[in-house]
Design a protein around this motif. Structure first.
Motif, PDB file in Angstrom:
ATOM      1  N   THR A   1       0.839  -1.206   0.000  1.00 39.51           N
ATOM      2  CA  THR A   1       0.000   0.000   0.000  1.00 39.51           C
ATOM      3  C   THR A   1       0.869   1.249   0.000  1.00 39.51           C
ATOM      4  OG1 THR A   1      -0.122   0.121   2.415  1.00 39.51           O
ATOM      5  CG2 THR A   1      -1.848  -1.150   1.284  1.00 39.51           C
TER       6      THR A   1
ATOM      7  N   MET B   1       0.702   5.465   1.000  1.00 38.69           N
ATOM      8  CA  MET B   1       0.020   6.601   1.650  1.00 38.69           C
ATOM      9  C   MET B   1       0.827   7.846   1.307  1.00 38.69           C
ATOM     10  SD  MET B   1      -2.286   7.692   3.966  1.00 38.69           S
ATOM     11  CE  MET B   1      -2.696   6.630   5.353  1.00 38.69           C
TER      12      MET B   1
ATOM     13  N   MET C   1      -2.893  12.205   1.226  1.00 38.95           N
ATOM     14  CA  MET C   1      -3.823  11.235   1.825  1.00 38.95           C
ATOM     15  C   MET C   1      -3.771  11.320   3.346  1.00 38.95           C
ATOM     16  SD  MET C   1      -2.992   7.783  -0.318  1.00 38.95           S
ATOM     17  CE  MET C   1      -3.224   7.655  -2.079  1.00 38.95           C
ATOM     18  N   ARG C   2      -2.564  11.446   3.861  1.00 39.86           N
ATOM     19  CA  ARG C   2      -2.378  11.498   5.311  1.00 39.86           C
ATOM     20  C   ARG C   2      -3.092  12.723   5.874  1.00 39.86           C
ATOM     21  NH1 ARG C   2       2.534   9.360   5.116  1.00 39.86           N
ATOM     22  NH2 ARG C   2       3.364  11.374   4.527  1.00 39.86           N
TER      23      ARG C   2
ATOM     24  N   PRO D   1      -4.961   4.286   2.856  1.00 40.44           N
ATOM     25  CA  PRO D   1      -3.887   4.114   1.877  1.00 40.44           C
ATOM     26  C   PRO D   1      -4.401   3.443   0.610  1.00 40.44           C
ATOM     27  CG  PRO D   1      -3.642   2.562   3.682  1.00 40.44           C
ATOM     28  CD  PRO D   1      -4.767   3.459   4.059  1.00 40.44           C
ATOM     29  N   LYS D   2      -3.693   3.635  -0.464  1.00 42.81           N
ATOM     30  CA  LYS D   2      -4.051   3.048  -1.755  1.00 42.81           C
ATOM     31  C   LYS D   2      -3.342   1.690  -1.891  1.00 42.81           C
ATOM     32  CE  LYS D   2      -4.490   3.130  -6.469  1.00 42.81           C
ATOM     33  NZ  LYS D   2      -5.776   3.044  -7.167  1.00 42.81           N
TER      34      LYS D   2
ATOM     35  N   ASP E   1       5.811  10.110   0.593  1.00 47.84           N
ATOM     36  CA  ASP E   1       5.123   8.836   0.312  1.00 47.84           C
ATOM     37  C   ASP E   1       5.581   7.758   1.286  1.00 47.84           C
ATOM     38  OD1 ASP E   1       3.918  10.089  -1.825  1.00 47.84           O
ATOM     39  OD2 ASP E   1       4.890   8.869  -3.373  1.00 47.84           O
TER      40      ASP E   1
ATOM     41  N   ARG F   1       9.086   5.588   4.792  1.00 52.54           N
ATOM     42  CA  ARG F   1       8.571   6.833   4.246  1.00 52.54           C
ATOM     43  C   ARG F   1       9.722   7.619   3.619  1.00 52.54           C
ATOM     44  NH1 ARG F   1       5.063  10.922   7.945  1.00 52.54           N
ATOM     45  NH2 ARG F   1       3.992   8.940   8.337  1.00 52.54           N
TER      46      ARG F   1
END
Lengths: 425, 425
Positions: A305, A307, A311-312, A318-319, A396, A420
């Protein structure tokens, strides 16, 4: 002794170890943890907790005591899989039988209260390339008519990676700098990578090694594998494209490799064994030294996934970038990998880490890196929130997950492998 | 403090440390030795002897004591080159001033009475490819019109090797088995290598490291190099040719790499500094992060000899295979190698070993491997005793030697790097 440690009826008295947990009593993976300002020491995951193996040393075989006082698991792994089985049986007893609860419970620490570390001092890290769909997809980008090189179906291709930059889940990924030369440029430039990627892999931890000059017959190979983890082999594709000939990837990969912190033991994986997928018709048989029979593959499910920063900030989920299974992706089994590695007398050592290489499914649903998903950056993809990606942006976060499911067995998980991206320094 | 440790007038009172020795008092290289049944511990070479650093700990800085009680030199090297300079100055004093003789002499052990070991626990071993004549000669065999790839003059090409199979001079070379596929064969076979080769290289031992994510500016790079050794990167050319694409050499190299046991310190090499050879006209300038000035090359002489079983039986002298100089062979300097290695944030650690790659002269007199000398086996060469060679036969012994000479300086040597081929097991 009958091994009943896989019995689905076994239930631990520890909180969070019930169905759906990555760490039921049927799993019992080993890791190295520390509390704030505390020493690094071995523990075993159970539910939401870590059981301090040093703390319960009195309840274990006296011979093991010194190993569980170490800050890494190399000494323990060097004992081989017989000792692992004995430990597993004893832990299973301690964590299910209420009679031990008073002695054991004080040695449980919440997983949220500790920091996890790389479980071994990694002497050597080798990365293989056994994900045939990945090899095809990447090869197709460079050689459309002939994606697989002629050696691929004979040789489990591998190369040595960097041991010093292996870190446990959670370590930030500093965007690496390096030389990159777009095809149209006359000369390369040095600067932050613009094509930063992850790679979804499984890692194997070596238990007992072999002496220099000795080989490992394929029938014995599995006895040298102590257990498994997730491995993210972060890759800078622009640096890789420019540097990799003729000696292979180097600075494109060695700035960081992240492992999930738990060693999911070979014993824990036993209920998830399955036959190696049949080779496609027309493929050569493996050479005799690599021929195995029996169930030497494992039913391991994989998920990645993403994030993003946005998004956060939005509190979004998450995608999911990919979902797939490991066994179908692997052209060579773990046993074949180990045997090939030692087939020239190269000595493997306890605590060595061996990666499978990127594992992608044959379909588009389980591609193991962005180089494949975005087709080398030619097809940026939609994240569903107005953002697109070809490669990783600062902020990301990539999470790798793995778990095993099989009929009649309790699901076990690997835990997470998280990283990250942060800007270049 | 003036550094007079290079003064040619300095003479040690130790036997065998006079002119012509590899180990006069101007050298003072460090190593790890053991006596029969004794522990491994650090020593320094002087003449025909080793001075036990643990044994003379009372005469040295108290802070260093723990480092000299270790079985490897990693802790000592992590102190950096300032500490190395202080040790060198003190040892120079102890070994030249007769007043210390009574205290020091009991801690001298004959070199013939000890076994030497790899001086560090090697965390990572990286091999470069900076020998441009070697790269040209090898490239020409594969790509006659275009021997050097486009990245060569921009990127100090390197790759990760195997740390576990590094051994000290004297270790036998078990002929490796592996997959090999002659061009005319339909499929590969597994068996003993038929094209076993040596590679003449220099090795650098890393002293102080850098943190993961941090880089090493090229002006600081030399301060991370503790010293130098000889390195024989044994290579199975048939295995290499079949396995190396697309990820580089693996089993063709990782069955053994042999180092000379002495760390010839950067300080000892100071009188042999020289300017880096000018780049040929038309070659690009290095990118800014790799630009250096000053004397960052070293006048190191190299020699390779071969002794066959038949020569040994006849009491004959070994055959000189090559003689040349290192500096002229190196397209990239040690400083550039180190800076490039860390240019993506890769962390180097004390005790890491970095090889230069094979060093060949532009002429045929100093070719660094048999692949070049025999032109890939096409031109077997005469040993002068009725034997010929294309590649190494069982019983062949290769000796690498290196030394430094410069006007106004005392010659220093590296010692030998020896390996004899024995049959496959």
């Amino acid at each position: 002794m009958t091994d009943n440690t896989h019995d689905p009826k076994l239930v631990s008295w520890v909180a969070g170890a019930g169905p759906g947990s990555d760490f039921p009593v049927q799993n019992l993976p080993l890791g190295i943890f520390s509390e704030a300002k505390g020493k690094r020491r071995p523990g075993v995951a159970i539910g939401d907790y870590i059981l301090d193996l040093n703390g319960i040393a009195d309840l274990l075989d006296e011979e093991w005591r010194e190993d569980f006082a170490q800050p890494v698991l190399n000494a323990w792994l060097s004992r081989g899989n017989g000792a692992q089985r004995d430990l597993r049986a004893r832990l299973s007893e301690l964590l299910t039988d209420e009679r031990y609860r008073d002695d054991v419970e004080p040695q449980l620490i919440g997983q949220s209260e500790v920091r996890m570390h790389v479980p071994c001092l990694v002497g050597d890290y080798t990365d293989f390339y056994v994900g045939i769909n990945h090899a095809m997809n990447v090869g197709r980008q460079f050689r459309p008519d002939n994606p697989l090189l002629p050696n691929y179906k004979y040789v489990p291709i591998g190369y040595h990676g960097r041991a010093s930059s292996i870190r446990a889940s959670g370590e930030d990924v500093v965007r690496p700098c390096g030389q990159r030369k777009p095809p149209e440029a006359e000369a390369p430039e040095y600067g932050p990578s613009r094509r930063l990627d992850y790679e979804l892999e499984l890692g194997m931890w070596i238990g007992q090694g072999n002496a220099l000059g000795e080989r490992i017959p394929v029938r014995d190979a599995e006895s040298h594998i102590a257990g498994w983890c997730l491995l993210n082999d972060w890759s800078a594709r622009d640096i890789q494209g420019w540097e990799y000939q003729p000696l292979g990837p180097f600075l494109a990969k060695n700035f960081l490799s992240t492992v999930s912190p738990w060693i999911v033991t070979s014993e824990a994986l036993a209920p998830f064994r399955m036959p190696v997928p049949a080779r496609p018709e027309g493929d050569p048989e493996p050479l005799p030294y690599l021929q195995t029979d029996g169930d030497t593959a494992f039913a391991i499910q994989l998920e990645v996934t993403l994030m993003t920063e946005r998004m956060r900030a939005a509190g979004a989920a998450p995608k999911v970038l990919s979902r797939g299974t490991a066994a179908a992706a692997m052209y060579w089994s773990a046993a074949q990998i180990v045997t090939h590695h030692a087939s020239n007398g190269c000595n493997l050592q306890p605590g060595d880490l061996i990666g499978t290489g990127t594992l992608s499914t044959a379909s588009d649903e389980g591609l193991g890196c962005l180089l494949e998903i975005s087709e080398g950056g030619k097809r940026p993809f939609d994240l569903g929130n107005g953002e697109t990606r070809s490669f990783l942006e600062d902020g990301d976060e990539i999470v790798l997950r793995a778990w095993c499911e099989a009929e009649g067995a309790v699901r076990i998980g690997f835990g997470e492998c998280v990283g990250r991206v942060i800007p270049s320094r």
